[in-house]
Enzyme design. Structure first.
Site, PDB file in Angstrom:
ATOM      1  N   SER A  28       4.207  -3.654  -2.962  1.00 35.31           N
ATOM      2  CA  SER A  28       3.279  -3.812  -1.857  1.00 35.31           C
ATOM      3  C   SER A  28       3.689  -4.933  -0.909  1.00 35.31           C
ATOM      4  O   SER A  28       4.260  -5.949  -1.316  1.00 35.31           O
ATOM      5  CB  SER A  28       1.876  -4.100  -2.398  1.00 35.31           C
ATOM      6  OG  SER A  28       0.976  -4.415  -1.353  1.00 35.31           O
TER       7      SER A  28
ATOM      8  N   GLN B 208       6.620  -0.887   0.196  1.00 32.89           N
ATOM      9  CA  GLN B 208       5.473  -0.355   0.928  1.00 32.89           C
ATOM     10  C   GLN B 208       5.147  -1.289   2.079  1.00 32.89           C
ATOM     11  O   GLN B 208       5.040  -2.498   1.899  1.00 32.89           O
ATOM     12  CB  GLN B 208       4.266  -0.225   0.004  1.00 32.89           C
ATOM     13  CG  GLN B 208       2.987   0.250   0.677  1.00 32.89           C
ATOM     14  CD  GLN B 208       2.096  -0.906   1.106  1.00 32.89           C
ATOM     15  OE1 GLN B 208       2.200  -2.008   0.601  1.00 32.89           O
ATOM     16  NE2 GLN B 208       1.222  -0.653   2.055  1.00 32.89           N
TER      17      GLN B 208
ATOM     18  N   HIS C 178      -6.237   6.827  -0.543  1.00 38.03           N
ATOM     19  CA  HIS C 178      -6.305   5.415  -0.945  1.00 38.03           C
ATOM     20  C   HIS C 178      -7.276   5.232  -2.111  1.00 38.03           C
ATOM     21  O   HIS C 178      -7.960   4.214  -2.221  1.00 38.03           O
ATOM     22  CB  HIS C 178      -6.728   4.545   0.242  1.00 38.03           C
ATOM     23  CG  HIS C 178      -5.984   3.236   0.325  1.00 38.03           C
ATOM     24  ND1 HIS C 178      -4.887   3.055   1.129  1.00 38.03           N
ATOM     25  CD2 HIS C 178      -6.168   2.046  -0.298  1.00 38.03           C
ATOM     26  CE1 HIS C 178      -4.443   1.809   1.017  1.00 38.03           C
ATOM     27  NE2 HIS C 178      -5.194   1.180   0.146  1.00 38.03           N
TER      28      HIS C 178
ATOM     29  N   ARG D 105     -10.871   4.268  -1.317  1.00 42.22           N
ATOM     30  CA  ARG D 105     -11.178   2.898  -0.917  1.00 42.22           C
ATOM     31  C   ARG D 105     -11.288   2.720   0.596  1.00 42.22           C
ATOM     32  O   ARG D 105     -11.622   1.628   1.058  1.00 42.22           O
ATOM     33  CB  ARG D 105     -10.094   1.948  -1.459  1.00 42.22           C
ATOM     34  CG  ARG D 105     -10.148   1.795  -2.970  1.00 42.22           C
ATOM     35  CD  ARG D 105      -8.915   1.090  -3.509  1.00 42.22           C
ATOM     36  NE  ARG D 105      -8.834  -0.327  -3.182  1.00 42.22           N
ATOM     37  CZ  ARG D 105      -9.452  -1.295  -3.842  1.00 42.22           C
ATOM     38  NH1 ARG D 105     -10.280  -1.002  -4.850  1.00 42.22           N
ATOM     39  NH2 ARG D 105      -9.277  -2.562  -3.514  1.00 42.22           N
TER      40      ARG D 105
ATOM     41  N   ASP E  22      -1.082  10.694  -4.853  1.00 43.14           N
ATOM     42  CA  ASP E  22      -1.848   9.772  -5.676  1.00 43.14           C
ATOM     43  C   ASP E  22      -3.317   9.948  -5.316  1.00 43.14           C
ATOM     44  O   ASP E  22      -3.644  10.670  -4.388  1.00 43.14           O
ATOM     45  CB  ASP E  22      -1.400   8.320  -5.465  1.00 43.14           C
ATOM     46  CG  ASP E  22      -1.808   7.784  -4.094  1.00 43.14           C
ATOM     47  OD1 ASP E  22      -2.988   7.486  -3.885  1.00 43.14           O
ATOM     48  OD2 ASP E  22      -0.917   7.652  -3.219  1.00 43.14           O
TER      49      ASP E  22
END
Length: 374
Positions: A110, A131, A270, A273, A301
């Site tokens: 991340s 990412q 996400h 989220r 995902d």
């Protein structure tokens, strides 16, 4: 192994993590946009998919390996990019990197990792994708792209479903901020969870390692709304490796991204989220696969919790899938042994599911394993 911390499923990991983590940290990791309906919809949509068992197929030998960008991963799932993983337990980032190296699976690193991106790809022995979040006017993102290229990253994952950070009431109610702001509620919270608190105090509160200063200059709540197709064109021009766009739920967007030269799309909401009313990611996956045809790489995902879910995602059209929060819960529950336990459980669940369906490899999964009511 610590007695009482055995993990046989993601539910075990979640339960143990809830017990050990401060409420503020647990609600940050477990929380979702709004009332959580979007996250619940991900799970509901996956649960409602039925698989068709078959008999009298020789499934003694089963292969869980799966190719991704020309590399044979040892397992058919990788590790989603997750910010501030070290909140789950000190050193979590590097636990994930060691797992990626051992299983030769992609590790999403991340932008807001607690460990520098250079260290992550080193420990992951090259099995790491960087990412990227767009931020501000894009200059910070450009600098990170250059660092990632210099560090040896060959895959860039541009996450675009956060033009503004979704409102997550659970973390807002707990007063979650980075860096932490300690008031009376947070002090009590940490005092009631001494195991996590003492270890974090000794090892150091995690910061944002890819930015300057002790806690970085990145504001996780800042707007990223200026990202547009022109920015994507510029990024494509400066990045000669694999480019993945993550956070796609629209067929129209998917078609345009393919036309723009994106190498793969990661279908994701996400984990619920961001937009509570977004469609379940598994539903969007099926629609996008039908629109793009059989060969274009589609990663997935959001909502995955078991080996059966992995098989359902592949049967719906995924080319490769990624686990996120369950891995954080496993590390929160029992550090690296917990992560290993859950990873092995997910692997065993996937293998057993193949056997039940009469399939000997993940690469052989097709829509034919989905149950169709007569």
């Amino acid at each position: 192994m610590v007695l009482g911390r055995e993990i046989h499923s993601t539910e075990d990991a979640w339960r143990l993590a809830k017990r050990r983590l401060p409420w503020m940290v647990f609600d940050y990791i477990d929380g979702a946009a709004g009332a959580g309906d979007g996250a619940a919809m991900n799970r509901k949509a996956l649960r409602e998919i039925r698989l068709q068992p078959r008999v009298l197929s020789n499934v003694e030998h089963r292969d869980l390996g799966m190719p991704v960008f020309g590399h044979e991963a040892r397992k058919p799932f990788g590790i989603s990019p997750m910010g501030m993983c070290n909140l789950s337990t000190p050193g979590a980032d590097l636990m994930l990197a060691r797992l990626a190296a051992r299983e030769q699976v992609p590790l999403g690193v991340s932008t807001v990792a607690s460990t520098p991106l250079e260290r992550m790809i080193e420990v992951a022995e090259g099995h790491a994708w960087f990412q990227l979040y767009f931020s501000g006017g894009g200059s910070e993102a450009t600098a990170l792209v250059k660092r990632a290229k210099a560090a040896g990253y060959r895959t860039l994952v541009l996450t675009l479903d956060v033009p503004e950070v979704g409102r997550r009431p659970r973390e807002l109610r707990r007063g979650f901020k980075m860096p932490f702001r300690i008031g009376p509620r947070q002090f009590l919270d940490f005092a009631l969870h001494p195991g996590w608190s003492l270890e974090t105090l000794i090892k150091g509160v995690p910061g944002l390692a890819n930015f300057g200063g002790p806690n970085g200059h990145f504001d996780r709540t800042s707007s990223r709304a200026r990202a547009d197709w022109t920015y994507l064109d510029r990024l494509r021009g400066m990045w000669d490796g694999n480019l993945v766009v993550k956070g796609v739920l629209s067929v129209e967007d998917a078609l345009c991204l393919r036309e723009a030269g994106v190498d793969a799309i990661q279908v994701s909401n996400h984990g619920g989220r961001q937009l509570e009313s977004a469609p379940a990611a598994i539903t969007a996956l099926g629609a996008i696969r039908r629109a793009l045809g059989e060969t274009y790489p589609l990663f997935f995902d959001s909502g995955l919790r078991s080996g059966e879910d992995v098989v359902k995602a592949y049967a719906t059209g995924a080319s490769f899938v990624f686990f996120g929060r369950p891995l954080l819960f496993a590390m929160a529950a029992n550090r690296e042994p917990g992560l290993t336990q859950l990873w092995e459980a997910l692997s065993e669940e996937t293998s057993i599911t193949l056997a039940q369906l009469g399939v000997t490899s993940v690469s052989a999964i097709s829509g034919q394993v989905l149950y169709a009511a007569p």
